[in-house]
Design an enzyme around this catalytic site. Structure first.
Site, PDB file in Angstrom:
ATOM      1  N   GLU A   5       0.818  -1.218   0.000  1.00 14.56           N
ATOM      2  CA  GLU A   5       0.000   0.000   0.000  1.00 14.56           C
ATOM      3  C   GLU A   5       0.849   1.264   0.000  1.00 14.56           C
ATOM      4  O   GLU A   5       0.352   2.354   0.294  1.00 14.56           O
ATOM      5  CB  GLU A   5      -0.948  -0.019   1.199  1.00 14.56           C
ATOM      6  CG  GLU A   5      -1.862  -1.225   1.246  1.00 14.56           C
ATOM      7  CD  GLU A   5      -3.152  -1.050   0.455  1.00 14.56           C
ATOM      8  OE1 GLU A   5      -3.710   0.048   0.461  1.00 14.56           O
ATOM      9  OE2 GLU A   5      -3.596  -2.037  -0.171  1.00 14.56           O
ATOM     10  N   HIS A  16      -4.360   1.774   7.600  1.00 13.62           N
ATOM     11  CA  HIS A  16      -2.959   2.010   7.268  1.00 13.62           C
ATOM     12  C   HIS A  16      -2.236   2.537   8.501  1.00 13.62           C
ATOM     13  O   HIS A  16      -2.855   3.152   9.385  1.00 13.62           O
ATOM     14  CB  HIS A  16      -2.812   3.062   6.153  1.00 13.62           C
ATOM     15  CG  HIS A  16      -3.237   2.590   4.808  1.00 13.62           C
ATOM     16  ND1 HIS A  16      -3.980   3.376   3.931  1.00 13.62           N
ATOM     17  CD2 HIS A  16      -3.034   1.420   4.161  1.00 13.62           C
ATOM     18  CE1 HIS A  16      -4.209   2.700   2.820  1.00 13.62           C
ATOM     19  NE2 HIS A  16      -3.651   1.516   2.932  1.00 13.62           N
ATOM     20  N   CYS A  72      -2.666  11.484   3.640  1.00 12.42           N
ATOM     21  CA  CYS A  72      -3.032  10.593   2.537  1.00 12.42           C
ATOM     22  C   CYS A  72      -2.843  11.274   1.188  1.00 12.42           C
ATOM     23  O   CYS A  72      -2.577  10.607   0.185  1.00 12.42           O
ATOM     24  CB  CYS A  72      -4.490  10.159   2.666  1.00 12.42           C
ATOM     25  SG  CYS A  72      -4.778   8.836   3.861  1.00 12.42           S
TER      26      CYS A  72
END
Length: 448
Positions: free
Chosen positions: A174, A250, A370
């Site tokens: 990721e 995350h 993000c």
């Protein structure tokens, strides 16, 4: 040699929508099927970029992906022109169409992992696009991400690009959302901290039971090999499986690092006291390493997830201090805001906070951190970057004008059956490639 950390923020794409596609991401699921406002979303992101530029930081721009992904719909059996493909697919499976329209590439922390030249054996900056294989809509991104990275960092003397890891779940990757770097200065060798959720091959290691662990140990190890990381520049730490099951999909939802500061929740890592001692032992800088561990008694995991405190950015200012770039949701959460005030008054480098309205992104499950991919560059490397993707005052105005020209201010589910949305989106990105001098990064195939 003087180095800077450049934040390359993702431009929110013209098809930004709330489809609830990300299982394990609480905000994404909670706002599924709500109306979205793509124009507001992109302008909110641009305002944050401009604010960082105005602080004297070097700020970059990362282009969105072409959506809808017509190519994958054709691979799934829908034929004809692009308009016909959309019409057939929407009648057959509206959820699939919304996935192919997803603007999730806006969250460039997931674009890939970057290792600065100071950490690598060959002295180059290394890039590996994330495979994002845990979610269908995100698994469509790696090839375009790689093309974009090559168009932005297009000098083989300084930059090395790698193909994303195999698509099988054993190597779930990721990107930088599970990677941070600690060190005295951006241009000096640092410690790259890889945080994984589970091991694909070692069943003895703990793993979450409710939500998936999106980053595997094996993927992180592979990135270290591909990037030729010096052994002293890499450390593997496991994320706490319990917080993954509470919506911490995350690591950057529960921890953030910058230079000699690691801000993390008390429950961020498995066997946390041991994990933090490992980090202290591996840290190679001469400056004091500040580990700011936020107690559960002051900020609960739920408050951390809903406010995205740890998905704030930490940026180094020219005066040697650090700024916390936080979403408005942190200010509006009493417990989180109180803790921030306490933190900036304490004896650590973080001495100020600035709040931003990023509601459109936040409602879809992504905060300030993000939205950006961090790339540490020395001066020759920075000079080798495509200059058209570096923000300045005129570029900011150009992009605002572009967004106001092309973006809608409201999208609902029915709009994804409208072929005009496809044409508008493709026309917008065709113009953007000229503004950012990206070349042929989008494989448009409008005809069958």
């Amino acid at each position: 040699m003087k180095s800077v950390e450049v934040n390359f923020d993702g431009l929110v794409g013209p098809t930004h929508n709330y489809a609830g596609l990300s299982y394990g991401n609480v905000a994404s699921l909670n706002n599924a099927a709500s109306y979205s406002n793509p124009k507001e979303a992109v302008l909110q992101g641009l305002a944050k970029m401009k604010a960082m530029h105005d602080l004297g930081l070097t700020q970059g721009v990362f282009a969105p992906h072409a959506r809808p992904d017509i190519n994958v719909l054709r691979r799934l059996g829908f034929t004809g022109t692009a308009e016909q493909v959309i019409s057939k697919a929407f009648k057959a499976d509206p959820v699939l169409v919304r996935a192919c329209y997803s603007a999730s590439s806006m969250w460039t922390a997931n674009a890939g992992t970057v290792s600065p030249s100071a950490d690598t054996l060959d002295g180059k900056v290394h890039f590996t696009a994330a495979n994002l294989n845990n979610k269908f809509h995100r698994s469509l991104e790696p090839q375009t991400t790689t093309r974009l990275l090559k168009a932005m960092f297009n000098n083989d003397d300084y930059f090395s690009h790698h193909t994303h890891l195999p698509d099988q779940g054993f190597f779930g990757d990721e990107g930088a959302a599970n990677h941070t770097r600690l060190g005295d200065e951006h241009g000096e060798q640092g410690l790259e901290l890889f945080v994984y959720g589970a091991s694909a091959f070692n069943s003895a290691l703990p793993k979450p039971s409710k939500f998936p662990a999106r980053q595997t140990l094996e993927a992180s190890q592979a990135i270290c090999r591909l990037h030729q990381l010096k052994p002293s520049s890499q450390l593997m730490i496991q994320q706490n499986p319990d917080v993954i099951d509470q919506g911490v999909f995350h690591n950057d939802v529960i921890a953030v690092g910058n230079a000699n500061v690691l801000l993390c929740h008390q429950q961020a890592f498995l066997n946390q006291s041991h994990a933090l001692q490992q980090i202290k032992n591996a840290y190679m800088g001469n400056k004091t390493l500040h580990i700011i561990e936020v107690p559960t008694a002051k900020v609960s995991v739920q408050d951390a997830v809903t406010s995205y405190l740890f998905n704030s950015q930490l940026v180094s200012l020219k005066n040697g201090k650090m700024l916390l770039v936080a979403p408005h949701e942190c200010k509006n959460n009493q417990a989180v805001n109180s803790y921030i005030e306490e933190m900036i008054m304490a004896d650590n480098p973080v001495d100020q906070v600035q709040f931003f309205d990023l509601k459109q992104s936040m409602q879809n499950g992504g905060g300030p951190a993000c939205l950006r991919l961090r790339v540490a560059l020395n001066q020759p490397e920075l000079a080798a970057v495509n200059p058209a993707v570096i923000l300045n005052d005129s570029k900011y105005q150009q992009l605002c004008d572009w967004a106001n020209k092309h973006y809608r201010d409201k999208l609902s589910n029915d709009d994804f059956a409208d072929p005009n949305l496809l044409i508008e989106s493709y026309n917008a990105l065709d113009e953007l490639t000229q503004h950012l001098e990206l070349g042929a990064v989008y494989p448009f195939q409008l005809e069958g």
